[in-house]
Design an enzyme around this catalytic site. Structure first.
Site, PDB file in Angstrom:
ATOM      1  N   HIS A 191     -11.533  -6.227   3.565  1.00 34.03           N
ATOM      2  CA  HIS A 191     -11.432  -4.837   3.951  1.00 34.03           C
ATOM      3  C   HIS A 191     -11.874  -3.856   2.867  1.00 34.03           C
ATOM      4  O   HIS A 191     -11.701  -2.641   3.020  1.00 34.03           O
ATOM      5  CB  HIS A 191      -9.973  -4.510   4.345  1.00 34.03           C
ATOM      6  CG  HIS A 191      -9.006  -4.544   3.174  1.00 34.03           C
ATOM      7  ND1 HIS A 191      -8.314  -3.426   2.807  1.00 34.03           N
ATOM      8  CD2 HIS A 191      -8.681  -5.501   2.298  1.00 34.03           C
ATOM      9  CE1 HIS A 191      -7.551  -3.710   1.757  1.00 34.03           C
ATOM     10  NE2 HIS A 191      -7.757  -4.958   1.444  1.00 34.03           N
ATOM     11  N   GLU A 224      -8.784  -6.174  -5.330  1.00 34.35           N
ATOM     12  CA  GLU A 224      -7.512  -5.449  -5.227  1.00 34.35           C
ATOM     13  C   GLU A 224      -6.444  -6.194  -6.040  1.00 34.35           C
ATOM     14  O   GLU A 224      -6.432  -7.428  -6.097  1.00 34.35           O
ATOM     15  CB  GLU A 224      -7.094  -5.282  -3.760  1.00 34.35           C
ATOM     16  CG  GLU A 224      -6.034  -4.215  -3.607  1.00 34.35           C
ATOM     17  CD  GLU A 224      -5.830  -3.755  -2.154  1.00 34.35           C
ATOM     18  OE1 GLU A 224      -6.471  -4.296  -1.242  1.00 34.35           O
ATOM     19  OE2 GLU A 224      -5.003  -2.844  -1.957  1.00 34.35           O
ATOM     20  N   TYR A 281      -0.714  -7.211  10.567  1.00 33.35           N
ATOM     21  CA  TYR A 281      -1.658  -7.154   9.445  1.00 33.35           C
ATOM     22  C   TYR A 281      -3.004  -6.599   9.917  1.00 33.35           C
ATOM     23  O   TYR A 281      -3.590  -5.714   9.297  1.00 33.35           O
ATOM     24  CB  TYR A 281      -1.808  -8.570   8.891  1.00 33.35           C
ATOM     25  CG  TYR A 281      -2.538  -8.679   7.586  1.00 33.35           C
ATOM     26  CD1 TYR A 281      -1.844  -8.654   6.379  1.00 33.35           C
ATOM     27  CD2 TYR A 281      -3.916  -8.821   7.542  1.00 33.35           C
ATOM     28  CE1 TYR A 281      -2.511  -8.764   5.178  1.00 33.35           C
ATOM     29  CE2 TYR A 281      -4.586  -8.936   6.349  1.00 33.35           C
ATOM     30  CZ  TYR A 281      -3.871  -8.906   5.161  1.00 33.35           C
ATOM     31  OH  TYR A 281      -4.537  -9.009   3.973  1.00 33.35           O
ATOM     32  N   HIS A 331     -11.947 -10.817  -4.070  1.00 29.50           N
ATOM     33  CA  HIS A 331     -11.559  -9.426  -3.791  1.00 29.50           C
ATOM     34  C   HIS A 331     -10.797  -8.908  -5.006  1.00 29.50           C
ATOM     35  O   HIS A 331      -9.946  -9.611  -5.538  1.00 29.50           O
ATOM     36  CB  HIS A 331     -10.687  -9.438  -2.534  1.00 29.50           C
ATOM     37  CG  HIS A 331     -10.097  -8.127  -2.140  1.00 29.50           C
ATOM     38  ND1 HIS A 331     -10.760  -6.930  -2.253  1.00 29.50           N
ATOM     39  CD2 HIS A 331      -8.884  -7.831  -1.593  1.00 29.50           C
ATOM     40  CE1 HIS A 331      -9.980  -5.962  -1.789  1.00 29.50           C
ATOM     41  NE2 HIS A 331      -8.833  -6.484  -1.398  1.00 29.50           N
ATOM     42  N   ASP A 386      -3.445  -7.119  -5.959  1.00 33.98           N
ATOM     43  CA  ASP A 386      -2.552  -8.193  -5.492  1.00 33.98           C
ATOM     44  C   ASP A 386      -3.233  -9.560  -5.609  1.00 33.98           C
ATOM     45  O   ASP A 386      -2.564 -10.594  -5.549  1.00 33.98           O
ATOM     46  CB  ASP A 386      -2.042  -7.944  -4.070  1.00 33.98           C
ATOM     47  CG  ASP A 386      -3.132  -7.613  -3.071  1.00 33.98           C
ATOM     48  OD1 ASP A 386      -4.170  -7.058  -3.476  1.00 33.98           O
ATOM     49  OD2 ASP A 386      -2.955  -7.907  -1.873  1.00 33.98           O
ATOM     50  N   ASP A 406      -8.269 -11.625   2.224  1.00 28.99           N
ATOM     51  CA  ASP A 406      -7.342 -10.879   3.080  1.00 28.99           C
ATOM     52  C   ASP A 406      -7.517 -11.178   4.571  1.00 28.99           C
ATOM     53  O   ASP A 406      -6.541 -11.116   5.341  1.00 28.99           O
ATOM     54  CB  ASP A 406      -7.541  -9.368   2.874  1.00 28.99           C
ATOM     55  CG  ASP A 406      -6.818  -8.840   1.641  1.00 28.99           C
ATOM     56  OD1 ASP A 406      -5.747  -9.372   1.302  1.00 28.99           O
ATOM     57  OD2 ASP A 406      -7.334  -7.904   1.026  1.00 28.99           O
ATOM     58  N   HIS A 411       0.844  -1.198   0.000  1.00 31.08           N
ATOM     59  CA  HIS A 411       0.000   0.000   0.000  1.00 31.08           C
ATOM     60  C   HIS A 411       0.881   1.249   0.000  1.00 31.08           C
ATOM     61  O   HIS A 411       0.856   2.043   0.942  1.00 31.08           O
ATOM     62  CB  HIS A 411      -0.951   0.019   1.205  1.00 31.08           C
ATOM     63  CG  HIS A 411      -2.011  -1.030   1.127  1.00 31.08           C
ATOM     64  ND1 HIS A 411      -2.775  -1.398   2.212  1.00 31.08           N
ATOM     65  CD2 HIS A 411      -2.437  -1.805   0.105  1.00 31.08           C
ATOM     66  CE1 HIS A 411      -3.622  -2.340   1.845  1.00 31.08           C
ATOM     67  NE2 HIS A 411      -3.429  -2.611   0.573  1.00 31.08           N
ATOM     68  N   HIS A 433      -2.993 -14.224   1.878  1.00 31.77           N
ATOM     69  CA  HIS A 433      -1.606 -13.833   2.158  1.00 31.77           C
ATOM     70  C   HIS A 433      -1.075 -14.705   3.280  1.00 31.77           C
ATOM     71  O   HIS A 433      -1.746 -14.898   4.312  1.00 31.77           O
ATOM     72  CB  HIS A 433      -1.512 -12.371   2.638  1.00 31.77           C
ATOM     73  CG  HIS A 433      -1.849 -11.352   1.594  1.00 31.77           C
ATOM     74  ND1 HIS A 433      -1.121 -11.177   0.441  1.00 31.77           N
ATOM     75  CD2 HIS A 433      -2.844 -10.428   1.543  1.00 31.77           C
ATOM     76  CE1 HIS A 433      -1.654 -10.193  -0.271  1.00 31.77           C
ATOM     77  NE2 HIS A 433      -2.708  -9.735   0.368  1.00 31.77           N
TER      78      HIS A 433
HETATM   79 FE1  FEO Z   1      -6.911  -6.082  -0.182  1.00 33.50          FE
HETATM   80 FE2  FEO Z   1      -4.433  -8.386  -0.268  1.00 33.50          FE
HETATM   81  O1  FEO Z   1      -5.553  -7.064  -0.948  1.00 33.50           O
END
Ligand code: FEO
Length: 408
Positions: free
Chosen positions: A150, A83, A197, A81, A85, A169, A24, A230
């Site tokens: 999130h 995002e 995290y 999700h 990544d 996440d 981020h 992750h």
């Molecule tokens: Fe919200 Fe691991 O991306």
């Protein structure tokens, strides 16, 4: 890293990013790297890929799918999700398996189209809500919406036949490893990264985390493995991370915890604010608190936020420059305003020359972050005298009184 069968017919096909050191932007330091976990679910009739990987790691995902004979014959891609990544490799996967239908939450559709533009033309996208299921033949993917955990689009996938939760996440950690499971890594490192995290990603959504945990408990679904997107997969004791999330989201203490009770953070110009910080820290220690002291100029603020997650008190000091704080304090205070840690007591202090301003600014920022600030803070001109250093001790004692009054 090698493909791993997480559960019968469910394979880890993700990638390990050993060298990423910031997430981020620069806001989150990832000292131990991270992983982008994607999972291939193979049913009797159909195959589904749950999440992809960050775009630079697309070739790793492609090689894993090829090794499993699933590269060109995926039936579904679940986007838990959007995002990047987790969705970065989606266009390449769709090129290789153009027939694959995409399943995602309703809020995911717009960002998928915005992220990938004309490459999404002709994509078959189905939106799902909590309780909807995808039948792969002997394997079911049940969807659980998890907005703001999130992002608004976030959702979990659950495979009842395997008692396996794929929550993207949530429950993750930025921890690169050659190993995939919690029983294969040092638990204290795993929990420390999970806490960092939570503190840096999920803290603003405490009440939603609390509610989602209750909702999942009320669903009565059995979970014996949690495979986030992750880091490490929780199979030895998934209850450990659920309990930790309950604690972090509610601010409820865990008996026997050994994390710091108080975190004192300062910056200094000529040593006066540093002296105040040292005396406050010393007095808190004399009063029996576990306390850690950080010079923000020499420290990593995402690590400090991880410590604040479990601390009872946050004490912040800065000298005054241009009627306000040193700019080195801004990232931490800005982060706290957004993260809003629950149930913390705060105090502000600092030295100044001709004119003050930093202490009231710190107190205001802490209060904006939902931290209960005691008094007006302690501002001391020039170099603190012995009497003024006693005022620093008094500030620590005042903090002690408030904490004790609250039963902490
Ligand atoms: Fe919200 Fe691991 O991306």
């Amino acid at each position: 890293m090698a493909i791993v069968e997480v559960k019968s017919g469910v394979y880890w096909v993700g990638a390990v990013d050993w060298n990423v050191r910031h997430f981020h932007g620069v806001t989150y330091t990832t000292h131990r790297g991270t992983t982008y976990n994607a999972y291939l679910v193979v049913g009797d009739k159909y195959r589904a890929l749950v999440d992809t990987v960050y775009e630079p790691f697309t070739d790793v995902l492609v090689a894993h799918l090829e090794a499993l004979g699933a590269l060109e014959n995926l039936d579904y891609v679940v986007v838990n999700h959007v995002e990047m990544d987790h969705s970065g490799a989606l266009p390449r996967i769709k090129e290789l398996s153009p027939q694959a239908k995409i399943y995602c939450s309703p809020r995911a559709v717009e960002p998928i189209k915005k992220h990938f533009g004309s490459r999404t033309d002709g994509w078959d996208i189905t939106t799902v809500k909590t309780g909807d299921e995808l039948d792969l033949g002997g394997k079911t993917i049940r969807f659980i919406e998890a907005p703001m955990l999130h992002w608004p689009d976030s959702m979990f996938s659950y495979i009842p036949e395997e008692k396996l939760l794929l929550p993207n996440d949530a429950f993750g950690q930025h921890l690169a490893s050659s190993q995939r499971f919690d029983d294969e890594v040092e638990n204290s490192i795993l929990m420390d990264e999970a806490a960092k995290y939570y503190a840096n990603i999920l803290l603003p959504f405490n009440s939603l985390v609390e509610r989602k945990l209750k909702e999942i408990a009320e669903m009565g679904i059995e979970i014996d493995t949690i495979a986030p997107s992750h880091g490490i997969i929780w199979r030895r004791d998934p209850g450990q991370i659920i309990t930790a999330y309950q604690k972090w989201s509610t601010g409820v203490e865990t008996p026997g915890r050994l994390s710091p009770d108080a975190v004192v953070v300062f910056d200094t110009m000529y040593g006066s604010t540093e002296k105040m910080a040292e005396v406050i820290t010393e007095e808190l220690a004399i009063l029996g608190y576990r306390v850690n002291l950080y010079n923000i100029g020499k420290s990593d603020y995402s690590d400090i936020i991880r410590e604040i997650l479990e601390a009872k008190a946050v004490v912040v000091g800065s000298p005054t420059l241009n009627n306000g704080i040193l700019h080195s304090m801004s990232p931490l205070l800005d982060a706290l305003k957004g993260l809003k840690p629950k149930g913390k007591i705060g105090a502000a202090f600092g030295s100044h020359g001709w004119r003050g301003g930093a202490v009231s600014q710190i107190a205001g920022s802490l209060a904006e972050g939902g931290i209960e600030v005691i008094g007006d803070g302690l501002a001391i001109p020039w170099i603190p005298s012995d009497d003024e250093l006693q005022e620093c001790r008094n500030l620590a004692r005042e903090l002690d009184k408030v904490l004790k009054a609250k039963g902490q």
